[in-house]
Write an enzyme that holds these catalytic residues in place. Structure first.
Site, mmCIF file in Angstrom:
data_model
loop_
_atom_site.group_PDB
_atom_site.id
_atom_site.type_symbol
_atom_site.label_atom_id
_atom_site.label_comp_id
_atom_site.label_asym_id
_atom_site.label_seq_id
_atom_site.Cartn_x
_atom_site.Cartn_y
_atom_site.Cartn_z
ATOM 1 N N GLN A 164 -31.717 -44.986 28.803
ATOM 2 C CA GLN A 164 -32.360 -44.774 27.476
ATOM 3 C C GLN A 164 -33.705 -45.122 27.241
ATOM 4 O O GLN A 164 -34.690 -44.478 26.745
ATOM 5 C CB GLN A 164 -31.469 -45.317 26.289
ATOM 6 C CG GLN A 164 -30.146 -45.024 26.260
ATOM 7 C CD GLN A 164 -30.230 -43.291 26.034
ATOM 8 O OE1 GLN A 164 -29.920 -42.562 26.973
ATOM 9 N NE2 GLN A 164 -30.403 -42.859 24.858
ATOM 10 N N HIS A 214 -36.483 -42.849 28.080
ATOM 11 C CA HIS A 214 -36.800 -41.661 26.925
ATOM 12 C C HIS A 214 -38.263 -41.533 26.436
ATOM 13 O O HIS A 214 -39.092 -40.587 26.214
ATOM 14 C CB HIS A 214 -35.867 -41.529 25.901
ATOM 15 C CG HIS A 214 -34.693 -40.699 26.271
ATOM 16 N ND1 HIS A 214 -34.620 -39.193 26.434
ATOM 17 C CD2 HIS A 214 -33.588 -40.962 26.610
ATOM 18 C CE1 HIS A 214 -33.582 -38.794 26.628
ATOM 19 N NE2 HIS A 214 -32.931 -39.621 27.045
ATOM 20 N N GLU A 262 -26.528 -44.800 17.991
ATOM 21 C CA GLU A 262 -26.492 -43.282 18.470
ATOM 22 C C GLU A 262 -25.383 -43.265 19.656
ATOM 23 O O GLU A 262 -24.438 -42.463 19.636
ATOM 24 C CB GLU A 262 -27.645 -42.616 18.758
ATOM 25 C CG GLU A 262 -27.850 -41.250 19.327
ATOM 26 C CD GLU A 262 -29.090 -41.069 20.117
ATOM 27 O OE1 GLU A 262 -29.545 -39.850 20.250
ATOM 28 O OE2 GLU A 262 -30.048 -41.773 20.382
ATOM 29 N N HIS A 263 -25.715 -44.049 20.608
ATOM 30 C CA HIS A 263 -24.799 -44.031 21.863
ATOM 31 C C HIS A 263 -24.199 -45.547 21.871
ATOM 32 O O HIS A 263 -25.068 -46.453 22.154
ATOM 33 C CB HIS A 263 -25.551 -43.890 23.157
ATOM 34 C CG HIS A 263 -26.231 -42.548 22.988
ATOM 35 N ND1 HIS A 263 -27.514 -42.489 22.679
ATOM 36 C CD2 HIS A 263 -25.944 -41.134 23.315
ATOM 37 C CE1 HIS A 263 -27.933 -41.357 22.790
ATOM 38 N NE2 HIS A 263 -26.960 -40.353 23.278
ATOM 39 N N ASP A 312 -25.003 -36.924 27.871
ATOM 40 C CA ASP A 312 -26.205 -36.274 27.460
ATOM 41 C C ASP A 312 -26.180 -34.719 28.183
ATOM 42 O O ASP A 312 -26.975 -33.886 27.611
ATOM 43 C CB ASP A 312 -27.519 -36.885 28.107
ATOM 44 C CG ASP A 312 -27.831 -38.272 27.470
ATOM 45 O OD1 ASP A 312 -27.534 -38.265 26.354
ATOM 46 O OD2 ASP A 312 -28.560 -39.173 28.115
ATOM 47 N N HIS A 358 -13.816 -23.795 -22.680
ATOM 48 C CA HIS A 358 -13.024 -24.013 -21.677
ATOM 49 C C HIS A 358 -11.569 -23.837 -21.999
ATOM 50 O O HIS A 358 -10.782 -22.984 -21.244
ATOM 51 C CB HIS A 358 -13.209 -25.038 -20.675
ATOM 52 C CG HIS A 358 -14.484 -25.462 -19.956
ATOM 53 N ND1 HIS A 358 -15.819 -25.278 -20.724
ATOM 54 C CD2 HIS A 358 -14.682 -25.735 -18.720
ATOM 55 C CE1 HIS A 358 -16.760 -25.539 -19.742
ATOM 56 N NE2 HIS A 358 -15.942 -25.563 -18.471
#
Length: 434
Positions: A262, A265, A331-332, A365, A424
Site C-alpha cells: 500500500q 501507491h 479501507e483494507h 485490488d 391529511h
C-alpha cells in the site's frame, strides 16, 4: 521507519482511540475553495474551460476530448496478451460477485388487501472517474464499470486524464480495459474539471450523469463534494490505507510485504500494523527494511511509511487490537491471527476484510471479485465500498384496497390530527365516506 504507538499499559476509550490512531493530513475544505470556481467555469464555458484546465494541469490539449471509438478498440490490439488475459479473468470474477449482490425485489401483504413492494431501479446514466497520477489503473475501470453494468445501468461514461506521452489520449491500457467492457464513451479529461463535465454536462460533448463514482486526488474528492446533490456520488476517497491485525502466529515477511504494497501507491498512503506481539513488530520492521531498499518506488514508499499516517500500534491483547481496528476503520483490513475467521467476524468497521495469510490486499485490488473502491479515512464507520447498490435506487409501491384502507382509516386520521395536519385526515375521510 514506522513510528510506534504503545497502548499496552493503557485502556483508551472508543472516543480516545479515534484521536490516537494515525491519519493522513487531507484538507478537502481547502481544496474546495480551489475547485468551486473551476466547476462554475466548466458549467459556464463548457469545452473551452475543459481545454484550458487540461493544458494547465496535464500539459496537453487533445485533438478530441471524447476519444474516438476506433482508438479505444485499437488500444486493445496493442495490449500485452498476458494483461488482456488477466483483465478478462478479473472481469469474470468481479461481474459474478456484483451480479450476485444485486438486492432482490420485495413484495409483502402487511394486512388483507394491503400490498407493499420495493424494487431496485438502476440510475439512467453514470460517470466513472479513473485516476492518472503516479500509476495506471485499468483495475479501476473494471471495478467501476462492472458494478454499474451489474446494476443494469444503460449509459456509462468514463473520464480519465490525458497523457502527453500518448498524444493527449488516455493511457492505452485504460482504453483497452474500456474496450474489453464494451465502453465506447471515454473522455480524455481529468481532475476536478472532469467532475464538473459529468455533473453539469457540456453542450455538444457530454450529457450530464446521475451518479459520479471513482477515486481521485484531493481536488477530485473536493469536486465530488461540491456537486453532491446535483448528482449522487459514491464517496470522497482519500489516500489509500491498510491496517493489519496480527498476533505472534503471523508470518512477518507476509505482513511486511503487505504494508509495503500500500505504501507504494502514494506518499500519503497509510500502513498500520496492530499487534499484541512485540516480537512480531520487531520482526516485521526488520523485514520491511530489507524490502524497502529493493522496492521500485523507493522515495514515495519511504515517505509513506515514515509519515504520520503510518505506524505500528502495540496492544495489550487481541481484544484491544480489535478495538483499535474498529476505531481506525481501515479501507483494507487484513487479519493474520489464529482463528482469523472468528476475528474477522467480530470486526465492525472496515471497507473490506482480508482473512488469513493467503488473502492479501493486492488480491482484492485486482482479481478476488470484490470491489476495490472502498471508504477511506475512517469513513468505513458509516460507509460501504462501491458495488451494484451504488447505482441503484429503492422505490416502494403502495397498493391498498378500499377495505384495507377502511380498516385503518380512523387511525390515520388520529395521527394526522395529532400532527395538526387536518387536510391529511380529510383526504382519508373522503374515501371512508365514499
Amino acid at each position: 521507519m514506522l513510528s510506534r504507538i504503545d497502548l499496552r499499559e493503557s485502556t483508551p476509550s472508543a472516543r480516545e482511540l479515534l484521536d490516537i490512531v494515525p491519519r493522513a493530513d487531507v484538507d478537502v475544505s481547502h481544496a474546495l475553495t480551489v475547485v468551486e470556481p473551476m466547476l462554475a467555469d466548466v458549467r459556464e464555458r463548457g469545452e473551452a474551460a475543459l481545454r484550458e484546465y487540461g493544458e494547465r494541469f496535464d500539459g496537453v490539449n487533445p485533438e478530441h476530448l471524447r476519444v474516438p471509438a476506433a482508438d479505444i478498440e485499437a488500444a486493445l490490439d496493442t495490449l500485452d496478451s498476458a494483461v488482456v488475459d488477466a483483465l478478462r479473468e478479473a472481469i469474470v470474477r468481479v461481474r459474478a460477485f456484483h451480479e450476485a449482490t444485486v438486492p432482490p425485489a420485495v413484495e409483502l401483504e402487511v394486512a388483507p388487501g394491503a400490498m407493499l413492494s420495493q424494487r431496485w431501479i438502476p440510475v439512467g446514466r453514470v460517470g466513472l472517474y479513473v485516476p492518472g497520477g503516479l500509476a495506471v489503473y485499468p483495475s479501476s475501470v473494471v471495478m467501476n464499470v462492472v458494478a454499474a453494468q451489474a446494476a443494469g445501468v444503460e449509459s456509462i461514461a468514463v473520464t480519465t486524464p490525458p497523457q502527453r506521452e500518448f498524444g493527449g489520449q488516455p493511457h492505452p491500457t485504460i482504453l483497452a480495459a474500456c474496450a474489453l467492457l464494451g465502453i465506447d464513451e471515454v473522455y480524455a479529461v481529468g481532475g476536478a474539471h472532469s467532475i464538473g463535465m459529468l455533473a453539469y454536462g457540456v453542450e455538444g460533448l457530454c450529457d450530464p450523469v446521475d451518479v459520479v463514482t471513482g477515486p481521485g486526488n484531493v481536488y477530485v474528492a473536493a469536486a465530488k463534494r461540491a456537486v453532491n446533490g446535483v448528482v449522487g456520488i459514491d464517496s470522497e476517497a482519500g489516500p489509500t490505507e491498510i491496517a493489519i491485525i496480527a498476533d505472534d502466529s503471523a508470518h512477518a515477511r507476509f505482513v511486511a510485504a503487505d504494508l509495503l504494497s500500500q505504501a507504494e501507491h502514494d506518499p500519503m498512503a497509510g500502513s498500520v500494523l496492530i499487534t499484541d506481539s512485540q516480537e512480531l513488530a520487531d520482526a516485521v520492521e526488520t523485514e520491511l527494511l530489507g524490502l524497502v531498499d529493493a522496492t521500485t518506488h523507493l522515495a514515495r514508499t519511504k515517505e509513506a511509511l515514515s509519515g504520520r499516517q503510518s505506524a505500528i500500534i502495540l496492544t495489550g491483547s487481541l481484544e484491544q487490537s480489535i478495538q483499535v481496528a474498529d476505531a481506525y476503520g481501515a479501507e483494507h483490513l487484513e487479519i493474520h491471527t489464529r482463528d482469523a475467521d472468528a476475528v474477522a467476524a467480530r470486526i465492525r468497521n472496515a471497507g473490506a476484510i482480508f482473512v488469513g495469510p493467503y488473502s492479501p490486499v493486492p488480491l482484492g485490488d485486482y482479481m478476488a471479485g470484490s470491489n476495490h473502491v472502498l471508504p477511506t479515512g475512517g469513513t468505513a464507520r458509516f460507509a460501504s465500498g462501491l458495488g451494484a447498490h451504488s447505482f441503484l435506487k429503492a422505490v416502494s409501491t403502495i397498493n391498498y384496497s378500499a377495505d384495507a384502507l377502511s380498516a385503518i382509516g380512523h387511525k390515520v386520521i388520529a395521527l394526522a390530527n395529532a400532527e395538526n395536519l387536518p387536510a391529511h385526515g380529510q383526504a382519508i375521510q373522503a374515501r371512508l365516506e365514499n
